[in-house]
Design a protein around this motif. Structure first.
Motif, short mmCIF file in Angstrom:
data_model
loop_
_atom_site.label_atom_id
_atom_site.label_comp_id
_atom_site.label_asym_id
_atom_site.label_seq_id
_atom_site.Cartn_x
_atom_site.Cartn_y
_atom_site.Cartn_z
N ALA A 37 0.92 -1.14 -0.17
CA ALA A 37 0.08 -0.11 -0.22
C ALA A 37 1.05 1.35 -0.02
N PRO A 38 0.25 2.35 -0.50
CA PRO A 38 1.12 3.68 -0.78
C PRO A 38 1.34 4.25 0.65
N CYS A 39 2.37 4.83 1.03
CA CYS A 39 2.49 5.37 2.23
C CYS A 39 2.41 6.80 2.16
N LEU A 40 1.43 7.41 3.11
CA LEU A 40 1.19 8.93 3.19
C LEU A 40 1.84 9.35 4.33
N TRP A 41 2.75 10.42 4.34
CA TRP A 41 3.20 10.95 5.62
C TRP A 41 2.71 12.42 5.92
N CYS A 42 2.46 12.45 7.37
CA CYS A 42 1.61 13.46 7.84
C CYS A 42 2.31 13.85 8.96
N ASP A 43 2.42 15.31 9.32
CA ASP A 43 3.51 15.62 10.63
C ASP A 43 2.13 16.24 11.54
N ASN A 44 0.99 15.81 11.51
CA ASN A 44 -0.16 16.07 12.74
C ASN A 44 -0.44 14.73 13.30
N LEU A 45 -0.30 14.55 14.45
CA LEU A 45 -0.62 13.49 15.01
C LEU A 45 -2.29 13.14 15.00
N GLY A 46 -3.15 14.44 15.33
CA GLY A 46 -4.26 14.46 15.59
C GLY A 46 -4.73 13.76 14.17
N ALA A 47 -4.38 14.50 12.97
CA ALA A 47 -4.83 13.92 11.56
C ALA A 47 -4.72 12.36 11.38
N THR A 48 -3.51 12.20 11.85
CA THR A 48 -3.00 10.65 11.74
C THR A 48 -3.91 9.65 12.62
N TYR A 49 -4.27 10.07 13.71
CA TYR A 49 -5.11 9.28 14.45
C TYR A 49 -6.55 9.13 13.83
N LEU A 50 -7.07 10.25 13.43
CA LEU A 50 -8.45 10.56 13.03
C LEU A 50 -8.75 9.73 11.71
N SER A 51 -7.36 9.50 10.81
CA SER A 51 -7.51 8.69 9.59
C SER A 51 -7.78 7.33 9.97
N VAL A 52 -7.64 6.87 11.26
CA VAL A 52 -7.64 5.45 11.57
C VAL A 52 -8.98 5.22 12.60
N ASN A 53 -9.27 6.19 13.20
CA ASN A 53 -10.29 6.07 14.18
C ASN A 53 -11.90 6.24 13.81
N PRO A 54 -12.53 5.12 13.75
CA PRO A 54 -13.86 5.31 13.42
C PRO A 54 -14.73 6.12 14.37
N VAL A 55 -14.41 6.53 15.31
CA VAL A 55 -15.43 7.37 16.23
C VAL A 55 -15.32 8.62 15.97
N PHE A 56 -16.63 9.31 15.85
CA PHE A 56 -16.80 10.87 15.54
C PHE A 56 -16.88 11.35 17.10
N HIS A 57 -15.88 12.45 17.32
CA HIS A 57 -15.94 12.95 18.59
C HIS A 57 -16.21 14.41 18.41
N ALA A 58 -16.47 15.32 19.53
CA ALA A 58 -17.20 16.24 19.18
C ALA A 58 -16.32 17.32 18.42
N ARG A 59 -15.03 17.21 18.37
CA ARG A 59 -13.98 18.07 17.72
C ARG A 59 -14.22 17.77 16.31
N THR A 60 -14.59 16.61 15.88
CA THR A 60 -14.67 16.49 14.37
C THR A 60 -15.99 16.00 13.81
N LYS A 61 -16.89 16.03 14.80
CA LYS A 61 -18.19 15.74 13.91
C LYS A 61 -18.67 16.64 12.91
N HIS A 62 -18.31 17.83 12.85
CA HIS A 62 -18.64 18.83 11.93
C HIS A 62 -18.00 18.83 10.57
N ILE A 63 -16.92 17.99 10.71
CA ILE A 63 -16.24 17.77 9.10
C ILE A 63 -16.98 17.08 8.24
N GLU A 64 -16.97 17.38 6.90
CA GLU A 64 -17.78 17.07 5.84
C GLU A 64 -17.53 15.66 5.63
#
Length: 492
Positions: free
Chosen positions: A415-442
């Motif tokens: 699989a291709p590897c995508l490098w990101c320097d933000n831990l929050g975005a990295t966790y959000l990409s694998v976390n299936p739970v919508f929490h208060a800070r991200t539920k508004h994202i399209e």
């Protein structure tokens, strides 16, 4: 003019008919141009008969006008594969390309100035084939060429319809078409020569030999591959702005520079027109210069009402180009065909609307094949959201590159590897739970999570100081820019 007119007659571009009442009759004129070589010397003098297509009426003498041209990322992908496999790169030119297109509509034109039939001066030309200047001419030519290539066994790519692929009996040939400029490469030189002979029987195709100058881009061979430069284009740009002797600078923007639509005095109409012209020219320069992508993206955002501050920023970019006039993008032989990418975002970087800027760089093996610097369409409420949106843009590009590579017969072993320097975005990409800070994202941004879940994409964290895409989202120091140039395969 005689040569061009003879070519038109030989091609049976039109036949003379009696004018009819209600006929939409368009004019034509002769256009003269100097064709130059890569070193700037005169190659030949060119005269071309051009129809005044602006007098055409939609639904009467033209319908569809769109004609696809090959994407710059597609060119870099094919060049990278050809260099890695040791294939020869050939360049072709189609003489009077648009004259080969067959018209489906009835188009009537006055006889060419200076070549009117003295015995039938009252007659008009009914065009049977396309002519330069007609609105449908590019589409008619592309349709004619595509039909012939299909007969020869080529298949147009679904990812880019201007890429044609031939794959029979263990022989592979790729053909890139940009209107009348063509790049062809393949696993067998004999097969390429045979295909060229068949094309030359149908069209007036000139074999220009090894790839050396394509769309204003100079191609220089090195011991490890090729270097794509626009040094001639850069020098012409500096000359156009009377800045050939300007003082060079080591970075296209200062780190503290924040361009705003409200700062500076509005430019006069003449200076505003010149500003738009030079910014448009700088956009074309980003085909081989990813290091100026961010700065050019910023000055492009003020085309509607430029000010003196914006013009100063453009002049600084030109001063940087004076310093790096001979820089170009290197494409080297690579043992790896894996796709990897870097994604970054600058949160709320625009002082006017507080939107963030996304940037990404996509590599095929060690070669840079695609990059982008673009302002996001919506305001992000956190740096995590801005970085996550940037991840989505990079993921979409990776999917397209994978699709293109699959058609070219290159399949990824992992699989291709995508490098990101933000831990929050990295966790959000694998976390299936919508929490208060991200539920508004399209919802459409969450397709990144789906790709990760399917193990079709791997997202990893990278420290900010090692983030290659940083140069696409914000101004950087000269030292950081030099490091980015090395990472992006820019060489002098």
């Amino acid at each position: 003019m005689e040569t061009e007119y003879s070519a038109l007659m030989k091609n049976r571009t039109w036949h003379l008919v009696q004018p009819q009442k209600g006929m939409n009759l368009i004019d034509c004129k002769w256009v003269f141009k100097l064709k130059r070589r890569a070193d700037g010397s005169i190659d030949r003098y060119k005269a071309r008969l051009v129809a005044k297509g602006f007098k055409q009426r939609y639904g009467i003498d033209y319908d569809d006008t769109f004609s696809p041209v090959v994407k710059s990322a597609t060119i870099r992908v094919v060049l990278s594969l050809a260099i890695s496999k040791g294939w020869n790169l050939r360049q072709l030119d189609v003489q009077n390309a648009f004259l080969h297109g067959i018209l489906e509509e009835d188009v009537f034109m006055k006889q060419p100035p200076g070549f009117e039939d003295p015995h039938q001066s009252q007659l008009v030309c009914k065009l049977d084939k396309a002519l330069y200047g007609l609105k449908q001419a590019p589409r008619a030519w592309h349709s004619r060429l595509s039909s012939k290539l299909y007969e020869l066994g080529f298949i147009p790519s679904r990812a880019d319809t201007s890429l044609f692929i031939y794959n029979h009996d263990g022989v592979t040939v790729y053909m890139l078409v940009y209107v009348d400029d063509i790049i062809i490469t393949g696993s067998s030189d004999q097969a390429v020569n045979q295909l060229l002979q068949k094309l030359q029987a149908e069209f007036a195709i000139k074999d220009l030999g090894e790839l050396h100058y394509f769309l204003g881009i100079e191609v220089k061979k090195t011991s490890t591959g090729i270097v794509l430069t626009q040094s001639k284009y850069t020098s012409e740009l500096l000359k156009k702005m009377n800045m050939e002797k300007c003082k060079p600078v080591t970075a296209p923007m200062t780190v503290t520079e924040k361009l705003s639509r409200t700062e500076g005095e509005p430019l006069s109409p003449e200076d505003a027109t010149r500003y738009r012209s030079i910014v448009g020219a700088l956009q074309y320069l980003t085909l081989t210069r990813p290091d100026i992508s961010f700065s050019v993206n910023r000055v492009c955002q003020f085309l509607h009402s430029p000010t003196t501050q914006h013009l100063t920023a453009v002049k600084r970019i030109l001063r940087y180009l004076k310093y790096t006039a001979n820089h170009g993008l290197s494409v080297n032989k690579s043992s790896s065909e894996l796709v990897s990418a870097f994604s970054d975002a600058d949160w709320a970087g625009c002082p006017d609307d507080r939107r963030s800027t996304s940037g990404f760089a996509v590599f095929l093996g060690t070669n840079l094949i695609s990059w982008s610097s673009k302002k996001q369409a919506t305001v992000s409420r956190s740096s995590t959201e801005a970085e996550y949106k940037a991840l989505a843009n990079a993921t979409a590009e990776i999917i397209w590159v994978q699709s293109l590579l699959g058609e070219l017969g290159v399949f990824q072993s992992r699989a291709p590897c995508l490098w990101c320097d933000n831990l929050g975005a990295t966790y959000l990409s694998v976390n299936p739970v919508f929490h208060a800070r991200t539920k508004h994202i399209e919802v459409d941004y969450h397709f990144v999570r789906e790709r990760v879940a399917l193990k079709a994409l791997e997202i990893r964290f990278i420290p900010s100081q090692d983030q290659v895409a940083d140069v696409f989202t914000k101004p950087v120091t000269a030292r950081q820019l030099a490091a980015a140039q090395r990472n992006l395969n820019l060489t002098s």
